[in-house]
Design a protein around this motif. Sequence first.
Motif, PDB file in Angstrom:
ATOM      1  N   ASN A  42       0.906  -0.880  -0.088  1.00  0.00           N
ATOM      2  CA  ASN A  42      -0.135  -0.202  -0.090  1.00  0.00           C
ATOM      3  C   ASN A  42       0.923   1.344   0.394  1.00  0.00           C
ATOM      4  O   ASN A  42       0.564   2.277  -0.544  1.00  0.00           O
ATOM      5  CB  ASN A  42      -1.023  -0.130   1.281  1.00  0.00           C
ATOM      6  CG  ASN A  42      -1.599   1.472   0.688  1.00  0.00           C
ATOM      7  OD1 ASN A  42      -2.898   1.403  -0.268  1.00  0.00           O
ATOM      8  ND2 ASN A  42      -2.333   1.184   2.275  1.00  0.00           N
ATOM      9  N   ALA A  43       1.861   1.120   0.671  1.00  0.00           N
ATOM     10  CA  ALA A  43       2.999   2.183   1.041  1.00  0.00           C
ATOM     11  C   ALA A  43       3.384   2.679  -0.369  1.00  0.00           C
ATOM     12  O   ALA A  43       4.238   3.881  -0.873  1.00  0.00           O
ATOM     13  CB  ALA A  43       3.652   2.195   2.093  1.00  0.00           C
ATOM     14  N   LYS A  44       4.170   1.321  -1.261  1.00  0.00           N
ATOM     15  CA  LYS A  44       4.707   1.730  -2.477  1.00  0.00           C
ATOM     16  C   LYS A  44       3.675   2.457  -3.589  1.00  0.00           C
ATOM     17  O   LYS A  44       3.740   3.403  -4.213  1.00  0.00           O
ATOM     18  CB  LYS A  44       4.891   0.536  -3.377  1.00  0.00           C
ATOM     19  CG  LYS A  44       6.433  -0.407  -2.108  1.00  0.00           C
ATOM     20  CD  LYS A  44       6.460  -1.810  -2.490  1.00  0.00           C
ATOM     21  CE  LYS A  44       7.995  -2.550  -1.889  1.00  0.00           C
ATOM     22  NZ  LYS A  44       8.041  -3.806  -2.407  1.00  0.00           N
ATOM     23  N   ARG A  45       2.521   1.570  -3.383  1.00  0.00           N
ATOM     24  CA  ARG A  45       1.223   2.601  -4.674  1.00  0.00           C
ATOM     25  C   ARG A  45       0.841   3.620  -4.440  1.00  0.00           C
ATOM     26  O   ARG A  45       0.998   4.453  -4.955  1.00  0.00           O
ATOM     27  CB  ARG A  45       0.438   1.066  -4.360  1.00  0.00           C
ATOM     28  CG  ARG A  45      -0.875   2.138  -4.509  1.00  0.00           C
ATOM     29  CD  ARG A  45      -2.524   1.439  -4.619  1.00  0.00           C
ATOM     30  NE  ARG A  45      -2.954   1.250  -5.104  1.00  0.00           N
ATOM     31  CZ  ARG A  45      -4.972   1.615  -5.313  1.00  0.00           C
ATOM     32  NH1 ARG A  45      -4.765   0.611  -3.990  1.00  0.00           N
ATOM     33  NH2 ARG A  45      -5.795   1.872  -5.863  1.00  0.00           N
ATOM     34  N   LYS A  46       1.207   4.387  -3.209  1.00  0.00           N
ATOM     35  CA  LYS A  46       1.116   5.873  -2.518  1.00  0.00           C
ATOM     36  C   LYS A  46       1.986   5.786  -2.938  1.00  0.00           C
ATOM     37  O   LYS A  46       1.964   7.436  -3.384  1.00  0.00           O
ATOM     38  CB  LYS A  46       0.647   5.451  -1.265  1.00  0.00           C
ATOM     39  CG  LYS A  46      -0.487   5.885  -0.470  1.00  0.00           C
ATOM     40  CD  LYS A  46      -1.196   5.862   1.142  1.00  0.00           C
ATOM     41  CE  LYS A  46      -2.171   5.378   1.522  1.00  0.00           C
ATOM     42  NZ  LYS A  46      -2.201   5.609   3.005  1.00  0.00           N
ATOM     43  N   SER A  47       3.322   5.771  -2.930  1.00  0.00           N
ATOM     44  CA  SER A  47       4.530   7.103  -3.172  1.00  0.00           C
ATOM     45  C   SER A  47       4.168   6.538  -5.046  1.00  0.00           C
ATOM     46  O   SER A  47       5.056   7.908  -5.458  1.00  0.00           O
ATOM     47  CB  SER A  47       5.667   5.966  -2.514  1.00  0.00           C
ATOM     48  OG  SER A  47       6.229   4.755  -3.319  1.00  0.00           O
ATOM     49  N   GLU A  48       4.028   5.742  -5.201  1.00  0.00           N
ATOM     50  CA  GLU A  48       4.272   5.691  -6.982  1.00  0.00           C
ATOM     51  C   GLU A  48       3.069   6.999  -7.366  1.00  0.00           C
ATOM     52  O   GLU A  48       3.267   7.615  -8.273  1.00  0.00           O
ATOM     53  CB  GLU A  48       3.730   4.698  -7.444  1.00  0.00           C
ATOM     54  CG  GLU A  48       4.905   3.520  -7.372  1.00  0.00           C
ATOM     55  CD  GLU A  48       3.868   2.126  -7.955  1.00  0.00           C
ATOM     56  OE1 GLU A  48       3.575   2.127  -8.668  1.00  0.00           O
ATOM     57  OE2 GLU A  48       5.566   0.913  -7.154  1.00  0.00           O
ATOM     58  N   ARG A  49       2.041   6.995  -6.590  1.00  0.00           N
ATOM     59  CA  ARG A  49       0.894   7.870  -7.099  1.00  0.00           C
ATOM     60  C   ARG A  49       1.454   9.194  -6.747  1.00  0.00           C
ATOM     61  O   ARG A  49       1.341   9.709  -7.732  1.00  0.00           O
ATOM     62  CB  ARG A  49      -0.301   8.018  -6.472  1.00  0.00           C
ATOM     63  CG  ARG A  49      -1.686   7.882  -6.912  1.00  0.00           C
ATOM     64  CD  ARG A  49      -2.610   7.981  -6.500  1.00  0.00           C
ATOM     65  NE  ARG A  49      -3.559   6.551  -5.488  1.00  0.00           N
ATOM     66  CZ  ARG A  49      -3.829   6.179  -4.626  1.00  0.00           C
ATOM     67  NH1 ARG A  49      -4.301   7.131  -3.153  1.00  0.00           N
ATOM     68  NH2 ARG A  49      -4.139   4.610  -4.462  1.00  0.00           N
ATOM     69  N   GLN A  50       2.528   9.936  -6.137  1.00  0.00           N
ATOM     70  CA  GLN A  50       2.550  10.774  -5.670  1.00  0.00           C
ATOM     71  C   GLN A  50       3.852  11.301  -6.560  1.00  0.00           C
ATOM     72  O   GLN A  50       3.689  12.307  -7.061  1.00  0.00           O
ATOM     73  CB  GLN A  50       3.576  11.008  -4.264  1.00  0.00           C
ATOM     74  CG  GLN A  50       2.099  10.907  -2.967  1.00  0.00           C
ATOM     75  CD  GLN A  50       2.973  11.175  -2.085  1.00  0.00           C
ATOM     76  OE1 GLN A  50       3.933  10.678  -1.695  1.00  0.00           O
ATOM     77  NE2 GLN A  50       1.781  10.989  -0.535  1.00  0.00           N
ATOM     78  N   LYS A  51       4.797   9.880  -6.952  1.00  0.00           N
ATOM     79  CA  LYS A  51       5.362   9.975  -7.743  1.00  0.00           C
ATOM     80  C   LYS A  51       5.337  11.153  -9.547  1.00  0.00           C
ATOM     81  O   LYS A  51       5.827  12.015  -9.771  1.00  0.00           O
ATOM     82  CB  LYS A  51       6.481   9.492  -8.025  1.00  0.00           C
ATOM     83  CG  LYS A  51       7.409   9.117  -7.593  1.00  0.00           C
ATOM     84  CD  LYS A  51       8.467   8.285  -7.468  1.00  0.00           C
ATOM     85  CE  LYS A  51       9.113   7.322  -6.954  1.00  0.00           C
ATOM     86  NZ  LYS A  51       9.812   5.880  -7.013  1.00  0.00           N
ATOM     87  N   THR A  52       3.523  10.305  -9.521  1.00  0.00           N
ATOM     88  CA  THR A  52       3.214  10.852 -10.688  1.00  0.00           C
ATOM     89  C   THR A  52       2.632  12.001 -11.009  1.00  0.00           C
ATOM     90  O   THR A  52       2.594  12.642 -11.878  1.00  0.00           O
ATOM     91  CB  THR A  52       2.310   9.196 -11.250  1.00  0.00           C
ATOM     92  OG1 THR A  52       1.350   8.914 -10.464  1.00  0.00           O
ATOM     93  CG2 THR A  52       2.892   8.266 -11.886  1.00  0.00           C
ATOM     94  N   ASN A  53       1.506  12.068  -9.618  1.00  0.00           N
ATOM     95  CA  ASN A  53       1.148  13.481  -9.730  1.00  0.00           C
ATOM     96  C   ASN A  53       1.984  14.540  -9.610  1.00  0.00           C
ATOM     97  O   ASN A  53       1.651  15.864 -10.381  1.00  0.00           O
ATOM     98  CB  ASN A  53       0.572  13.826  -8.544  1.00  0.00           C
ATOM     99  CG  ASN A  53      -0.703  12.437  -8.232  1.00  0.00           C
ATOM    100  OD1 ASN A  53      -0.820  12.672  -9.557  1.00  0.00           O
ATOM    101  ND2 ASN A  53      -1.626  12.566  -6.940  1.00  0.00           N
ATOM    102  N   ALA A  54       2.952  14.295  -9.202  1.00  0.00           N
ATOM    103  CA  ALA A  54       4.262  15.281  -8.927  1.00  0.00           C
ATOM    104  C   ALA A  54       5.245  15.970 -10.750  1.00  0.00           C
ATOM    105  O   ALA A  54       4.900  16.651 -10.754  1.00  0.00           O
ATOM    106  CB  ALA A  54       5.910  15.125  -8.442  1.00  0.00           C
ATOM    107  N   GLN A  55       4.917  14.727 -11.140  1.00  0.00           N
ATOM    108  CA  GLN A  55       5.440  14.725 -12.737  1.00  0.00           C
ATOM    109  C   GLN A  55       4.398  15.572 -13.314  1.00  0.00           C
ATOM    110  O   GLN A  55       4.577  16.293 -13.972  1.00  0.00           O
ATOM    111  CB  GLN A  55       6.234  13.416 -13.428  1.00  0.00           C
ATOM    112  CG  GLN A  55       6.641  12.296 -12.963  1.00  0.00           C
ATOM    113  CD  GLN A  55       7.072  11.422 -13.236  1.00  0.00           C
ATOM    114  OE1 GLN A  55       6.173  10.204 -13.284  1.00  0.00           O
ATOM    115  NE2 GLN A  55       8.402  10.020 -12.392  1.00  0.00           N
ATOM    116  N   ALA A  56       3.073  15.008 -13.659  1.00  0.00           N
ATOM    117  CA  ALA A  56       2.281  15.632 -14.194  1.00  0.00           C
ATOM    118  C   ALA A  56       2.106  16.938 -13.817  1.00  0.00           C
ATOM    119  O   ALA A  56       2.085  18.314 -14.665  1.00  0.00           O
ATOM    120  CB  ALA A  56       0.663  14.798 -13.466  1.00  0.00           C
TER     121      ALA A  56
END
Length: 175
Positions: A42-56
Amino acid sequence: MRGVKKENLPEKTCVVCERAFTWRKKWENCWDEVTTCSKSCNAKRKSERQKTNAQARASEGDDGGSESGERRERAKHKAKVKAQKAERRARLEFNGDPTSGQKPCDECEKMVNELIRCQTDATKRWRMVCGKCWVQVSGGVVDGDAEHPHYRYGGLWKNRRAQQSGESGIEPVPA
């Protein structure tokens, strides 16, 4: 899921590690929402989501103008919050307005930090009086006297926000 053997429990596949995991008692009320097998997934999933949001966000605002505007707004908000905290701290430390929290005497309307709750007449209505007025309504005696038959003491109110100067609205009773 009582009475169901372990091999017959429902199973799902984790969206992060793609491993199969089975139903657990702690997921009894939310099994439909469970998508990951563990806290680490779950933590990995959240960090991946945050990275993609920051890149966007970075790809949207290449000019940098909106980002600096956001920073200014954030700085304004921080300054406002700091000012509110400083005001609250001053109020709690009694460094604010020295008259804050005072109440008026029911007899003379003077704003004071200490009031005596008492009944003074046949209406038996509770009144809040300052020290000077208390001497008049009670005769200077805690339990009243023959001249003040309706007097009854009901307690003392103190302003907790008052400055610690030792000033009070109550005068000592002569012995």
